[in-house]
Scaffold this active site. Structure first.
Site, mmCIF file in Angstrom:
data_model
loop_
_atom_site.group_PDB
_atom_site.id
_atom_site.type_symbol
_atom_site.label_atom_id
_atom_site.label_comp_id
_atom_site.label_asym_id
_atom_site.label_seq_id
_atom_site.Cartn_x
_atom_site.Cartn_y
_atom_site.Cartn_z
ATOM 1 N N ARG A 1 -10.582 0.435 14.678
ATOM 2 C CA ARG A 1 -10.488 1.103 13.382
ATOM 3 C C ARG A 1 -11.512 0.524 12.422
ATOM 4 O O ARG A 1 -12.705 0.622 12.671
ATOM 5 C CB ARG A 1 -9.054 0.886 12.878
ATOM 6 N N MET B 1 10.936 24.403 -0.764
ATOM 7 C CA MET B 1 10.193 23.410 -1.550
ATOM 8 C C MET B 1 11.130 22.523 -2.370
ATOM 9 O O MET B 1 10.913 21.317 -2.499
ATOM 10 C CB MET B 1 9.197 24.102 -2.475
ATOM 11 N N LYS C 1 0.841 -1.202 0.000
ATOM 12 C CA LYS C 1 0.000 0.000 0.000
ATOM 13 C C LYS C 1 0.875 1.250 0.000
ATOM 14 O O LYS C 1 2.062 1.184 0.351
ATOM 15 C CB LYS C 1 -0.912 -0.017 1.226
ATOM 16 N N TYR D 1 14.857 31.185 3.716
ATOM 17 C CA TYR D 1 13.623 31.908 4.047
ATOM 18 C C TYR D 1 13.563 32.227 5.535
ATOM 19 O O TYR D 1 13.855 31.371 6.377
ATOM 20 C CB TYR D 1 12.409 31.036 3.720
#
Ligand SMILES: *Cc1c(COP(=O)(O)O)cnc(C)c1O
Length: 376
Positions: A135, A316, A36, A268
């Protein structure tokens, strides 16, 4: 193998295979390879294909019908279980893909039966019973309701009964885990009393396999973390660490290199100001790649075998490193964020600890922009 990448995650398929074979032997029963979430960030199809074709993997586990369909489209022919079930409208994807599925509520049974009947197919179902994690598993009442409805279904075969441990990595919760196993045994009796004989019984994840065999073996185990060699932070400290090896490492090349005087703000927000004349390396990995911004001014990388700190904010696309103390540092040198250089290493667990999380989250967070380089 591409030699010209500026940033990449390396995935060692040989280690993956060795880990799988060790797990298979340790479990003594078939192993469902959990793939997954893009195989925990390692790459869904390359990982599953290698496991199927080279390691002869028994089963695959995914979270969604779309992940299962992607496996089928990519040539995976072994059984696949969708552990997260499906939402209304996705039944056809389950049926078409010949995917086995869980049913998180009795109301899904009729929809699945209709879709299977429409295609004249029999769909395989594994019911998850909630024995303590609270769950997706069925409560006792929901289980009985589901069994009653399944009795009327000719296109659904109840193939499996599973549960999921909440805290198998915590020695202080061992009794809780044993309780989960007792509740599971009771649920199995109820299923059998209702006239079903599920072929697969499964409980254990990585932590369960590590700390609760043979009790938790059933006849199938569902393993993710250990398959990828992530063993440091989600396993019981009461048992020796298993002999699996990390499969993924994360690297980027030094793309820019300059010397700045003391008193220079970096990045930044000017959150870091150099205290000395500093050699600053810039590498092309940032939060757009899954190198989380919370690593700013906290994280580390390895350059020429030296552990060097990140400087200023992770942005980023780029991150800065202090390479002042790295002898002969040069443009193009490899900065390793997860992995080893010589004797030095930063495990995925170390890397995740900086962010107060677990290694599974760190590898899973790597985005599609990071090329995966497969070594076999
Ligand atoms: C993800 C998952 C697993 C695998 O867990 P690991 O700790 O990675 O081994 C097993 N079972 C279920 C239901 C899961 O969601």
């Amino acid at each position: 193998m591409t030699a010209d990448l500026a940033a990449w995650a390396e995935v060692d398929l040989q280690r993956l295979e060795r880990n799988y074979r060790w797990l298979r032997q340790r479990a003594g029963v078939p192993v469902m390879a959990m793939v997954k979430a893009n195989a925990y960030g390692h790459g869904l199809l390359p990982v599953a294909t290698y496991l199927q074709n080279v390691a002869d993997a028994d089963w695959f586990g995914v979270a969604t019908p779309a992940e299962g369909a992607a496996l089928r489209d990519g040539g995976i022919t072994r059984p696949i279980l969708v552990i997260g079930g499906f939402w209304f409208g996705q039944e056809a994807e389950v049926v078409h893909g010949d995917l086995a599925t869980t049913l998180p509520d009795p109301s899904y049974v009729a929809a699945l039966e209709r879709a299977a009947a429409a295609h004249d197919r029999v769909v395989s179902v594994h019911l998850e019973v909630d024995t303590g994690i609270g769950r997706l598993g069925l409560s006792e009442e929901q289980l009985l309701d589901t069994l009653a409805i399944l009795k009327t279904c000719r296109h659904i075969r109840l193939d499996g009964l599973m549960t999921h441990f909440a805290s198998a990595d915590a020695p202080e919760h061992a009794e809780f885990t044993h309780d989960q196993m007792r509740r599971y045994a009771r649920a199995l009796q109820q299923v059998q009393a209702a006239g079903f004989t599920p072929r697969y019984t499964h409980l254990a994840n990585s932590a369960g396999l590590h700390a609760f065999l043979p009790d938790a073996a059933g006849n199938l185990v569902r393993i993710g973390g250990l398959l990828y060699g992530i063993a440091g932070d989600a396993l019981s400290p009461a048992f020796p660490p298993p002999p699996v090896q990390p499969v993924l490492s994360l690297h980027a090349r030094i793309l820019g290199l300059k010397t700045v005087p003391a008193g220079t703000p970096l990045g930044y927000g000017c959150t870091f100001i150099t205290a000395r004349r500093t050699r600053v390396a810039t590498v092309p990995l940032g939060y757009g790649d899954g190198l989380h911004r919370i690593q700013s001014n906290r994280g580390w990388a390895l350059v020429r075998g030296c552990k060097v700190p990140m400087l200023g904010r992770v942005s980023m696309d780029v991150t800065m490193l202090d390479v002042t103390d790295v002898p002969d540092v040069a443009l193009g040198d490899i900065a390793t964020f997860i992995g080893a250089q010589g004797e030095a290493s930063i495990s995925a667990e170390d890397y995740a600890a900086i962010m107060d999380t677990i290694a599974l989250e760190a590898t899973t967070a790597l985005t599609a922009r990071v090329p995966r380089r497969y070594r076999s």
